[in-house]
Scaffold this active site. Structure first.
Site, PDB file in Angstrom:
ATOM      1  N   HIS A 129       1.624  13.321 -19.718  1.00 46.48           N
ATOM      2  CA  HIS A 129       2.086  13.253 -18.329  1.00 46.48           C
ATOM      3  C   HIS A 129       3.615  13.266 -18.390  1.00 46.48           C
ATOM      4  O   HIS A 129       4.210  12.691 -19.318  1.00 46.48           O
ATOM      5  CB  HIS A 129       1.728  11.934 -17.646  1.00 46.48           C
TER       6      HIS A 129
ATOM      7  N   ASP B 159       5.031   9.970 -19.257  1.00 47.82           N
ATOM      8  CA  ASP B 159       4.802   9.483 -20.631  1.00 47.82           C
ATOM      9  C   ASP B 159       5.978   9.887 -21.500  1.00 47.82           C
ATOM     10  O   ASP B 159       6.395   9.150 -22.386  1.00 47.82           O
ATOM     11  CB  ASP B 159       3.578  10.145 -21.294  1.00 47.82           C
TER      12      ASP B 159
HETATM   13  C1  XUL Z   1      -7.541   8.572 -16.232  1.00 52.49           C
HETATM   14  C2  XUL Z   1      -7.455   9.843 -16.967  1.00 52.49           C
HETATM   15  C3  XUL Z   1      -6.120  10.472 -17.027  1.00 52.49           C
HETATM   16  C4  XUL Z   1      -6.135  11.962 -17.023  1.00 52.49           C
HETATM   17  C5  XUL Z   1      -4.781  12.587 -16.939  1.00 52.49           C
HETATM   18  O1  XUL Z   1      -8.826   8.037 -16.138  1.00 52.49           O
HETATM   19  O2  XUL Z   1      -8.421  10.310 -17.517  1.00 52.49           O
HETATM   20  O3  XUL Z   1      -5.474   9.978 -18.155  1.00 52.49           O
HETATM   21  O4  XUL Z   1      -6.780  12.464 -18.140  1.00 52.49           O
HETATM   22  O5  XUL Z   1      -4.069  12.181 -15.826  1.00 52.49           O
END
Ligand code: XUL
Ligand code: CO
Length: 446
Positions: free
Chosen positions: A109, A112
């Site tokens: 993300h 992150d």
């Molecule tokens: C949350 C989840 C996230 C997504 C990306 O449950 O799975 O980490 O994979 O936003």
């Protein structure tokens, strides 16, 4: 060719070298017993089939904190006072980990990788700086980006949603983040771009215009698609279904809900699905169910590999170790012809009580070995063809005369009535579930 395992003179995982395939006889916990990246199965190497990815968030950002207590792990890359310095250290730690674990991909993300700034422009600049470094690390290590995404759920401004927030200014902030995250994904050669709508949903129907929010969501996705394509993103956009957590009710409930939504809004040419095992189980399905629905729709994009805890049903994001699940999932992926530009991303975390740095390796090694074993077993099952043949045999009546004409759309309801009236009572056909389940065990344990 031996690669440098870490950057400069800072080693974040000292005492751990490259994780190698040592085979089932090895008692070295820091080795692969089944995952042999070069081993050929069904015409492709294990590495090409499985396309493993490490996720940035659980592995390098989370420290074990839960709603009842703080983190339990000291992360040396997060120890400084300057968030940008920490982000650079975290990047080095991450690439050391990817390289030592020998995974071909990672996922992240925006938040992150780089901290949020005071302003939109500052946040964009933070991300750009880290992306420049990440690009260098990718080139030096050969590790590629499976997918990028924007975190539209952590910042308090998103408490009522990102793209589906009732406040247009918040929607605009979400757009700014997605724009920058798309640019980062393109710069890093990302093969996919993911939307997980953690706060796209609602808690109370009395204060929520769901129709309007879903229309906003579709418009937002179309805008992201158009912008992504305009800057040269050729990969797949992926939606990751999840029914709840953190919201009481999330819009992207499960695979079938998302498929219907994408088709309804004409987004199904650009968007596919990222199926997460533990999200499917939260929705009351098995992971195989959601995978099969995505495959049937021609929309399986990628997989977030993990598992939940059958006793409580939460999104516990444990590493995938249940061989029945892994084998079933691999059977579906193999029968579908593979994952294309997707991969198996370990959206999984070590337990709060697993506090050694080496535990991060052990969790991933276990998940990689589980899927490598599952690949070998699933290949045996799929290439043997017995199960598939039995499945097909249950539908033979549709291959003949009236059944075939029904499938071709040549019959009316009244025609079916006449066919029933002119035929004897159907002969009972056993579904033979016990037989096919026994067969699965035979394949798994012989
Ligand atoms: C949350 C989840 C996230 C997504 C990306 O449950 O799975 O980490 O994979 O936003
Ligand atoms: Co996920």
């Amino acid at each position: 060719m031996s690669r440098t395992l870490f950057v400069g003179d800072r080693e974040f995982f000292p005492g751990i070298g490259r994780i190698e395939y040592e085979g089932p006889g090895s008692d070295n916990p820091l080795s692969f017993k089944a995952y042999d990246p070069e081993r050929i199965v069904a015409g492709k190497s294990m590495e090409e089939h499985l396309r493993f990815a490490v996720c940035y968030w659980h592995t390098f950002c989370a420290d074990g904190a839960d709603p009842f207590g703080p983190g339990t792990r000291q992360r040396p890359w997060a120890a400084g006072n300057d968030p940008m310095d920490n982000a650079r250290s975290k990047l080095d730690a991450a690439f050391e980990f990817f390289t030592k674990l020998n995974v071909p991909f990672y996922c992240f993300h925006d938040r992150d990788m780089a901290p949020e700034g005071e302003t939109v422009a500052q946040s964009e600049s933070n991300l750009k700086q880290l992306v420049t470094l990440a690009k260098e690390r990718q080139q030096a290590s050969g590790v590629d980006l499976l997918w990028g995404t924007a975190n539209l759920f952590s910042h308090p401004r998103y408490m009522n949603g990102g793209a589906t927030n009732p406040d247009f200014l918040v929607v605009a902030h979400a757009a700014a983040q997605v724009k920058a995250a798309l640019e980062a994904t393109v710069e890093l050669g990302g093969q996919n771009y993911v939307f997980w709508g953690g706060r796209e949903g609602y808690s109370c129907l009395f204060n929520t215009d769901t129709k309007r929010e879903l229309e906003h969501f579709a418009r937002f996705l179309a805008m992201a698609r158009d912008y992504g394509r305009s800057i040269g993103f050729e990969g797949a956009f992926l939606i990751e279904p999840k029914p709840m957590e953190p919201m009481y009710h999330q819009y992207d409930v499960d695979a079938q809900t998302v498929i219907g939504f994408l088709r309804h809004h004409g987004l199904d040419r650009d968007f596919k699905l990222n199926i997460e095992a533990n999200h499917a189980t939260l929705a009351g399905h098995s992971s195989a169910h959601d995978l099969q629905m995505a495959v049937d729709a021609g929309m399986l994009g990628s997989i977030d590999a993990n598992r939940g805890n059958p006793q409580n049903g939460w999104d516990t994001d444990q590493f995938p170790m249940d061989m029945y699940d892994c084998v079933q999932n691999m059977m579906i992926v193999l029968a579908a012809g593979g994952l294309g530009s997707g991969g198996f991303n370990f959206d999984a975390k070590v337990r709060r009580e697993s506090t050694d740095a080496e535990d991060l390796f052990l969790g991933h090694i276990g998940g990689m070995d589980a899927y490598a074993r599952a690949l070998v077993i699933a290949d045996r099952i799929v290439s043997d063809g017995k199960l598939e043949a039995f499945k097909a045999s249950r539908y033979t009546s549709f291959g003949q005369s009236a059944g075939r004409r029904f499938e071709n759309g040549e019959l009316s309801l009244a025609d079916l009535r006449d066919f029933a009236a002119g035929s004897p009572e159907p002969v009972q056909q056993s579904g033979k579930q016990e037989r096919v389940e026994n067969l699965l065990n035979d394949y798994m344990f012989t």
